[in-house]
Design a protein around this motif. Structure first.
Motif, PDB file in Angstrom:
ATOM      1  N   ASP A 129      20.864 140.390 -35.505  1.00  0.00           N
ATOM      2  CA  ASP A 129      21.697 141.517 -35.093  1.00  0.00           C
ATOM      3  C   ASP A 129      22.070 142.365 -36.313  1.00  0.00           C
ATOM      4  O   ASP A 129      22.332 141.811 -37.393  1.00  0.00           O
ATOM      5  CB  ASP A 129      22.976 140.937 -34.455  1.00  0.00           C
ATOM      6  N   PRO A 130      22.082 143.705 -36.168  1.00  0.00           N
ATOM      7  CA  PRO A 130      22.417 144.549 -37.322  1.00  0.00           C
ATOM      8  C   PRO A 130      23.783 144.205 -37.920  1.00  0.00           C
ATOM      9  O   PRO A 130      23.954 144.238 -39.141  1.00  0.00           O
ATOM     10  CB  PRO A 130      22.404 145.970 -36.739  1.00  0.00           C
ATOM     11  N   GLY A 131      24.747 143.857 -37.066  1.00  0.00           N
ATOM     12  CA  GLY A 131      26.079 143.517 -37.567  1.00  0.00           C
ATOM     13  C   GLY A 131      26.055 142.247 -38.421  1.00  0.00           C
ATOM     14  O   GLY A 131      26.738 142.158 -39.450  1.00  0.00           O
ATOM     15  N   GLY A 132      25.270 141.272 -37.976  1.00  0.00           N
ATOM     16  CA  GLY A 132      25.151 140.022 -38.740  1.00  0.00           C
ATOM     17  C   GLY A 132      24.430 140.260 -40.055  1.00  0.00           C
ATOM     18  O   GLY A 132      24.811 139.713 -41.090  1.00  0.00           O
ATOM     19  N   ARG A 133      23.410 141.093 -40.003  1.00  0.00           N
ATOM     20  CA  ARG A 133      22.671 141.412 -41.231  1.00  0.00           C
ATOM     21  C   ARG A 133      23.591 142.124 -42.221  1.00  0.00           C
ATOM     22  O   ARG A 133      23.594 141.818 -43.412  1.00  0.00           O
ATOM     23  CB  ARG A 133      21.448 142.284 -40.911  1.00  0.00           C
ATOM     24  N   ALA A 134      24.370 143.060 -41.712  1.00  0.00           N
ATOM     25  CA  ALA A 134      25.292 143.786 -42.595  1.00  0.00           C
ATOM     26  C   ALA A 134      26.342 142.839 -43.183  1.00  0.00           C
ATOM     27  O   ALA A 134      26.743 142.990 -44.345  1.00  0.00           O
ATOM     28  CB  ALA A 134      25.962 144.923 -41.818  1.00  0.00           C
ATOM     29  N   ALA A 135      26.763 141.862 -42.384  1.00  0.00           N
ATOM     30  CA  ALA A 135      27.785 140.922 -42.860  1.00  0.00           C
ATOM     31  C   ALA A 135      27.320 140.175 -44.106  1.00  0.00           C
ATOM     32  O   ALA A 135      28.128 139.777 -44.943  1.00  0.00           O
ATOM     33  CB  ALA A 135      28.132 139.929 -41.750  1.00  0.00           C
TER      34      ALA A 135
END
Ligand code: FMN
Length: 173
Positions: A129-135
């Motif tokens: 998920d983009p949010g997980g990658r950004a995290a």
């Protein structure tokens, strides 16, 4: 531990004691991972050891993906995101680099087991998920291999069945 015993007895553990793996030990595992076979010596593997803030960011991202899923990120005291850095220019090289990265990740798990540590290679949805990658601050050119869980085991794990050699080996003329 004998080499063959280490291969046979490494297991996936989902329950850990609370104490984290110290940095010196982790660095020993990563140092061994460097010796994975690697066409063109591209060193494609990347390992990120999650500190408390990074784990918190990943947990918040996990809740966005699936409510209630963040608690699974508290199972192990030490989490390591394993990725490979790909060029996107040559699919053959990228595939080879992904395979080399997977070997490096396995070396981390196997040598952790050799030191009495427990491990678990997990591929949670939050890492897709983009949010997980950004995290975790992953770059666009990085492919996630998994989230390696490490820590001291709480209990022995039974070995899941493996197919016998005759089921997957052929000797060709
Ligand atoms: C690439 C990869 C991804 C995996 N992802 C998960 C996962 O998301 N969840 C899980 O429960 N196990 C995951 N596993 C662990 C396997 O389920 C486990 O290795 C298998 O059940 C055999 O057990 P053992 O490791 O004790 O031999 C993964 C293993 C690999 C190699």
């Amino acid at each position: 531990m004998e080499f063959e015993d280490a291969i046979r007895t490494r297991r996936t553990h989902k329950a850990y004691r609370p104490d984290p793996v110290d940095r010196a030990t982790l660095d020993e595992l990563f140092d061994l991972a460097r010796w994975a076979p690697n066409h063109h010596l591209t060193n494609p593997w990347r390992f990120r050891v999650l500190g408390p803030k990074a784990r918190g960011r990943l947990k918040r991202a996990a809740e966005e993906v699936e409510r209630g899923s963040s608690s699974k990120l508290d199972r192990a005291p030490t989490l390591v995101a394993a990725t490979v850095e790909l060029t996107g220019e040559d699919p053959v090289r990228d595939r080879e680099d992904t395979l080399a990265g997977a070997i490096a990740a396995y070396i981390v798990l196997l040598t952790a087991h050799d030191r009495g540590l427990a491990g678990y290679w997990r591929t949670p949805a939050v890492l897709r998920d983009p949010g997980g990658r950004a995290a975790l601050g992953l770059g666009h050119s990085e492919e996630v291999l998994g989230l390696l869980h490490l820590g001291w085991p709480r209990q022995e794990q039974a070995a899941p069945e493996r197919a016998p050699v005759g089921r997957f080996v052929e000797y060709l003329d």
